[in-house]
Design an enzyme around this catalytic site. Structure first.
Site: not given
Length: 438
Positions: A233, A408-410
């Site tokens: 994401p 990566d927003h994770r």
């Protein structure tokens, strides 16, 4: 007369694509002469001949995908017998020695367990062993023996929890394609809303126009970028950077040392990135999805995306935190030349902890590069140009450059990414302070 078969090219590799033949029928060759280039999802390998003699027959056309053990070529010794023949073990060792890493785009390689390719340089198998043959089912249905699928397709099937033995292949010779796997996943998930998330609507047929096969390096890049887009994401944050003073400093440095490696903006950017990574370790991290852990790397190996005739490659500046600006410049120049000439060693193309992509004057105002999965982020460097800006209440012309951080927003949040890129900008706008960074 001897037949040479496609050797085992590494753990987990069950098949390969014939990229191009380096010999023709009727050619006389010596032992160790390169005869063919093949491509797997892990490597491009130039295979040498284990025999000396005359090529009497080429059994497989370029562009075909064949399993390990397939007869590739027949070689005849005019004097009778095969001279200089090596054992299969010796032939395979020569092939392994000649392998070079498949170019990876500013997108993902097949995601290894971490620490793995990104923390220790050791790549994990991208595919498992071939599925054991099972009894053929009675009545209509897909054949459950001799499943034919390329390694990336097998990997997609594992991600979507699809049993390839249940899929009927629509490719040449019954080969299972990505579309077959996705269609099977849609069919299985019909009615529960999951199908749209898994595979989307069926692709519309493409008509007209000149056609050429999606194969070789281009296909590998396509597979890896699609994987990153499906898994990561991404979020992109952009900042302006005034590089007027930096440009003046690098020009003066180049004039004072005309025979030293040329200082472009890129060595300064790599140096500033390392300082930012030290301050914000989440940017120098990878996600081990299998273990459910974020791995924070203790080394600073910066990948630098490089355009080559074969496609985008990402050679790695090792231990960038321990090198001077000139050393970094020399590494970038050497790696870029080697990438364009196709002469890099596999170790020079893997194991980076962070990536910088810089199209130079073609960089435009802003772009959103794909994260080099499983890394946490990638820095985009865009073209420097004169712009009107306000300084001390006056409109002046300054050399400005946009920098983007796609992450990566994770693994990290926007605030961390914005602080990182502001730190990088501050150092680039004050080159004297950047020079003091160890």
């Amino acid at each position: 007369m001897a037949e040479f078969r496609l050797p085992d090219l590494g753990e987990g590799v069950t098949e390969a694509e014939i990229d191009r033949w380096l010999v023709a029928e009727g050619d006389e060759i010596d032992e160790d002469d390169p005869i063919v280039e093949v491509i797997t999802d892990k490597a491009t390998a130039e295979i040498p001949s284990p025999f000396a003699g005359v090529v009497t027959r080429i059994h497989v056309d370029a562009g075909k995908v064949v399993p390990v053990g397939t007869v590739l070529i027949t070689i005849d010794d005019p004097a009778g017998g095969v001279s200089g023949a090596r054992s299969p073990e010796a032939a395979q060792a020569a092939v392994a020695e000649s392998a070079t890493e498949t170019p990876a785009a500013a997108g993902p390689p097949p995601p290894p367990p971490v620490p793995g390719a990104k923390s220790s340089g050791a790549a994990a198998p991208a595919v498992g062993p071939p599925r054991p043959a099972a009894p053929a089912p009675s009545g209509p249905g897909p054949q459950r023996s001799a499943v034919k699928a390329m390694p990336p397709v097998r990997k997609l099937a594992r991600e979507l929890d699809v049993d390839l033995a249940d899929v009927r292949g629509s490719g040449p010779g019954g080969r299972i394609t990505r579309a077959d796997v996705e269609a099977h996943a849609r069919s299985r998930a019909s009615g529960d809303g999951r199908a749209a998330r898994v595979a989307g609507p069926p692709a519309q047929p493409v008509t007209g126009g000149r056609r050429e096969p999606l194969r070789g390096v281009r296909r590998t890049i396509a597979e890896r970028m699609a994987h990153a887009h499906r898994v990561v994401p991404p979020v992109t944050h952009v900042e302006e950077c005034d590089v007027t003073e930096l440009d003046a400093a690098r020009r003066l440095a180049n004039e004072r040392a005309p025979h030293a490696p040329k200082l472009t903006f890129l060595p300064f950017i790599v140096k500033a990135v390392v300082a930012g990574l030290r301050a914000y370790p989440a940017l120098n991290a990878s996600l081990d999805e299998d273990a459910g852990e974020i791995v924070f790397h203790e080394r600073y190996d910066v990948g630098v995306a490089t355009d080559t005739p074969s496609g985008l490659m990402v050679p790695v500046v090792r231990d960038a935190d321990k090198k001077s600006l000139r050393d970094i410049a020399a590494d970038i120049e050497r790696l870029a030349t080697g990438a364009k000439d196709g002469k890099l060693h596999p170790d020079e193309l893997r194991g980076s902890t962070f990536t910088v992509t810089s199209p130079g004057r073609f960089g435009g105002l802003m772009a959103t590069p794909i994260v080099f999965h499983p890394q946490s982020a990638i820095l985009g460097v865009h073209k420097a140009s004169q712009r009107a800006v306000v300084r001390d209440g006056a409109i002046v012309a300054r050399l400005m450059m946009n920098l983007s951080i796609t992450f990566d927003h994770r693994i990290l949040d926007g605030m961390t990414a914005s602080r990182f890129i502001l730190d990088v900008v501050e150092l680039l706008e004050h080159p004297a302070v950047l020079a003091l960074e160890s």
